[in-house]
Scaffold this motif. Structure first.
Motif, PDB file in Angstrom:
ATOM      1  N   LEU A  95       0.815  -1.226   0.000  1.00 43.17           N
ATOM      2  CA  LEU A  95       0.000   0.000   0.000  1.00 43.17           C
ATOM      3  C   LEU A  95       0.847   1.274   0.000  1.00 43.17           C
ATOM      4  O   LEU A  95       0.335   2.360  -0.238  1.00 43.17           O
ATOM      5  CB  LEU A  95      -0.952  -0.003   1.199  1.00 43.17           C
ATOM      6  N   ALA A  96       2.125   1.134   0.264  1.00 45.30           N
ATOM      7  CA  ALA A  96       3.024   2.289   0.222  1.00 45.30           C
ATOM      8  C   ALA A  96       3.570   2.542  -1.178  1.00 45.30           C
ATOM      9  O   ALA A  96       4.223   3.556  -1.423  1.00 45.30           O
ATOM     10  CB  ALA A  96       4.191   2.073   1.199  1.00 45.30           C
ATOM     11  N   GLN A  97       3.278   1.609  -2.112  1.00 44.07           N
ATOM     12  CA  GLN A  97       3.776   1.771  -3.485  1.00 44.07           C
ATOM     13  C   GLN A  97       2.947   2.828  -4.228  1.00 44.07           C
ATOM     14  O   GLN A  97       1.766   3.014  -3.944  1.00 44.07           O
ATOM     15  CB  GLN A  97       3.697   0.432  -4.237  1.00 44.07           C
ATOM     16  N   PRO A  98       3.587   3.515  -5.212  1.00 42.77           N
ATOM     17  CA  PRO A  98       2.914   4.612  -5.916  1.00 42.77           C
ATOM     18  C   PRO A  98       1.577   4.226  -6.555  1.00 42.77           C
ATOM     19  O   PRO A  98       0.670   5.058  -6.642  1.00 42.77           O
ATOM     20  CB  PRO A  98       3.927   5.017  -6.995  1.00 42.77           C
ATOM     21  N   GLN A  99       1.438   2.976  -6.991  1.00 46.03           N
ATOM     22  CA  GLN A  99       0.189   2.584  -7.664  1.00 46.03           C
ATOM     23  C   GLN A  99      -1.023   2.589  -6.725  1.00 46.03           C
ATOM     24  O   GLN A  99      -2.160   2.533  -7.179  1.00 46.03           O
ATOM     25  CB  GLN A  99       0.314   1.220  -8.369  1.00 46.03           C
ATOM     26  N   TRP A 100      -0.764   2.700  -5.412  1.00 41.52           N
ATOM     27  CA  TRP A 100      -1.873   2.746  -4.450  1.00 41.52           C
ATOM     28  C   TRP A 100      -2.211   4.164  -4.002  1.00 41.52           C
ATOM     29  O   TRP A 100      -3.025   4.364  -3.107  1.00 41.52           O
ATOM     30  CB  TRP A 100      -1.568   1.839  -3.250  1.00 41.52           C
ATOM     31  N   LYS A 101      -1.619   5.145  -4.647  1.00 42.39           N
ATOM     32  CA  LYS A 101      -1.862   6.534  -4.263  1.00 42.39           C
ATOM     33  C   LYS A 101      -3.335   6.904  -4.422  1.00 42.39           C
ATOM     34  O   LYS A 101      -3.929   6.697  -5.490  1.00 42.39           O
ATOM     35  CB  LYS A 101      -0.997   7.473  -5.103  1.00 42.39           C
ATOM     36  N   GLY A 102      -3.906   7.454  -3.340  1.00 43.22           N
ATOM     37  CA  GLY A 102      -5.290   7.936  -3.382  1.00 43.22           C
ATOM     38  C   GLY A 102      -6.351   6.859  -3.380  1.00 43.22           C
ATOM     39  O   GLY A 102      -7.535   7.149  -3.546  1.00 43.22           O
ATOM     40  N   ARG A 103      -5.949   5.610  -3.198  1.00 41.62           N
ATOM     41  CA  ARG A 103      -6.914   4.511  -3.360  1.00 41.62           C
ATOM     42  C   ARG A 103      -7.339   3.844  -2.054  1.00 41.62           C
ATOM     43  O   ARG A 103      -8.236   3.022  -2.054  1.00 41.62           O
ATOM     44  CB  ARG A 103      -6.320   3.462  -4.305  1.00 41.62           C
TER      45      ARG A 103
END
Ligand SMILES: [Fe+2]
Length: 179
Positions: A95-103
């Protein structure tokens, strides 16, 4: 019996303030930091060895001043309209990876959150935990309370959220409208 209710830290601080004069016979908390606070103030009587022996050693401190009686799990609640099982994070760390931003959402200011951080530190170390917290800051929507996170997930404001499992079961046991 007189029952006093409150937040973990509120109750622990009250006990420490009352010290030996406290009328409390039993202290029950959800998270261990409040136990440690009262224990460090020297206010606990030792738990009977026969009682300690009923609980696995992983769930009680070696000093035997208190003992775990129930467990909770940190879980990722997700909106089934927005996420399919194959899209779920494999780890909390994802969840700290960029693809989880704002999600995703979380409630980091409550009494429950420090236990999640403590567990990460124990399992993965300080450096990994710090990176995860920075990722949380960049990626997560902040809510006040696990119940608010669950509600936001259910309403589709975020795709998922990190909560303790019993908020889901608590909602299911009532109306289920937020889960
Ligand atoms: Fe809680």
């Amino acid at each position: 019996m007189t029952l006093r209710n409150g937040d973990d830290s509120e109750m622990a601080n009250q006990l420490v303030e009352e010290g030996k004069q406290s009328p409390a016979d039993v202290f029950l908390t959800e998270n261990s930091p409040a136990m440690a606070l009262v224990g460090n103030a020297g206010l606990f009587a030792p738990v009977a060895p026969a009682t300690l022996a009923q609980v696995g050693s992983a769930y009680r401190p070696t000093h035997g001043q208190w003992v775990g009686i129930a467990a909770h799990a940190t879980m990722f609640a997700y909106n089934q309209d927005k996420l399919k099982p194959a899209d779920l994070p494999k780890s909390l760390l994802d969840l700290a990876q960029p693809q989880w931003k704002g999600r995703w959402g979380v409630s980091p200011a409550g009494a429950d959150f420090p236990a999640i951080v403590s567990a990460l530190m124990a399992l993965k170390g300080e450096a990994v935990t710090l990176q995860w917290l920075l990722g949380l800051k960049a990626n997560a929507t902040i809510y006040r309370g696990n119940g608010a996170v669950l509600k936001a997930v259910n309403a589709g404001q975020v795709e998922g959220g990190v909560i303790y499992h019993y908020y889901y079961f608590g909602d299911q046991a009532k109306t289920g409208e937020n889960s």
